[in-house]
Design a protein around this motif. Structure first.
Motif: not given
Length: 323
Positions: A185, A199, A213, A231, A234, A237-238
């Motif tokens: 993270e 991220f 980022q 944004n 993130k 990343y997920n």
């Protein structure tokens, strides 16, 4: 008297006879129509049920771009006008199309500004909305060097795209097929310990390449990593899948999401997104071009996907993801 009686009886039966004849005529006409319909249906092909994965995508809406110039002598006043004319969300969208983030908007010299604002960016996508060649591939990531943009696909359908800043000329990002490995993270750059990388998702472990980022200055500027807006970093990343390691963590048991980096940037040339002002389709990547990029790797991508599905299907104690 007998003849008159018989004639009178015939006259009484005439209405019934007319009704009967009319009924027979109607039946004959309907039979003829039914036959004509049946003949037509046998001569015409049956409508085929469309597969949502291969259905032709609707054409994108026509977008026109105008230029907003930030000359060196009037940059401050031009920026004041830009801030006043557009909302914060609109500015974010316009800057993203020009491969800039809010922190680096002062670097703008000429912005390509669309006549319609779509905060999802999907209206402006240079990537095809559908890639039938990927219909069996659950997740796929592309990074285009020529237009400094990424794209995410699920079973051949484009779900997201956005700007990036890839490796500078002296430290270019490796091209070709790679796979998502481990993620963190908040990572610290190995080049400079003061650089924080939110991220971070590694895609080449030995070369230390990953997406994360960091500043988008409007050109390729990284040390080979793939910079993203916060944004987007993130979300990816997920969204993407990590590798799965064997017990002990020394070897890979299953690879993560496939990633292809492709193309060459026009170093020293005009920034590609500025060409949108004269030709809104100038940055578009065709289905054929992406097919040519994908096909040499498709068998490997599907093979790794099948292997991952088998590993994931095993007992949880046998699956050890990266820390």
């Amino acid at each position: 008297m007998g003849k008159k009686y018989m004639f009178a009886e015939k006259l009484k039966n005439l209405p019934l006879l007319g009704i009967a004849l009319a009924l027979v005529f109607t039946i004959l006409v309907q039979c003829k129509k039914n036959k004509e319909i049946a003949d037509q249906s046998t001569n015409q092909p049956l409508p085929q049920k469309k597969d949502s994965l291969v259905e032709t995508a609707a054409p994108k809406p026509a977008i026109k771009y105008t230029s907003m110039i930030f000359s060196a002598k009037k940059k401050d006043s031009a920026m004041v006008a830009f801030n006043k004319q557009f909302s914060e969300e609109d500015r974010y969208t316009i800057l993203a199309l020009n491969r800039l983030d809010s922190k680096n908007k002062w670097r703008a010299d000429t912005l390509a500004i669309p006549d319609k604002i779509d905060h999802t960016l999907m209206m402006y996508s240079p990537f095809p909305t559908q890639l039938d060649v990927l219909k069996e591939v659950k997740k796929m990531v592309f990074f285009s060097y020529p237009i400094q943009a990424y794209a995410l696909y699920e079973n051949g359908k484009l779900i997201k795209w956005g700007p990036t800043s890839m490796g500078k000329k002296a430290a270019q990002t490796k091209r070709g097929l790679m796979f998502a490995n481990w993620k963190k993270e908040l990572a610290i750059s190995t080049v400079n310990s003061s650089w924080k990388l939110p991220f971070n998702f590694n895609i080449h472990n030995t070369l230390g390449i990953g997406w994360h980022q960091y500043d988008l200055p409007g050109y390729p500027a990284s040390h080979s990593c793939l910079r993203l807006l916060m944004n987007d970093a993130k979300f990816m990343y997920n969204w993407a899948d990590q590798w799965i390691l064997n017990k002990g963590g020394a070897t890979v048991k299953a690879n993560g999401t496939p990633v292809i980096v492709f193309g060459d940037y026009q170093w020293g040339g005009k920034k590609p997104w500025k060409n949108l002002i004269l030709d809104p389709k100038s940055n578009d990547i065709s289905v054929e071009e992406l097919n040519n990029i994908i096909n040499p790797h498709l068998e490997k991508i599907l093979e790794e996907q099948r292997n991952r599905e088998e590993v994931v299907a095993q007992k949880p104690t046998e699956v050890k993801p990266a820390a």
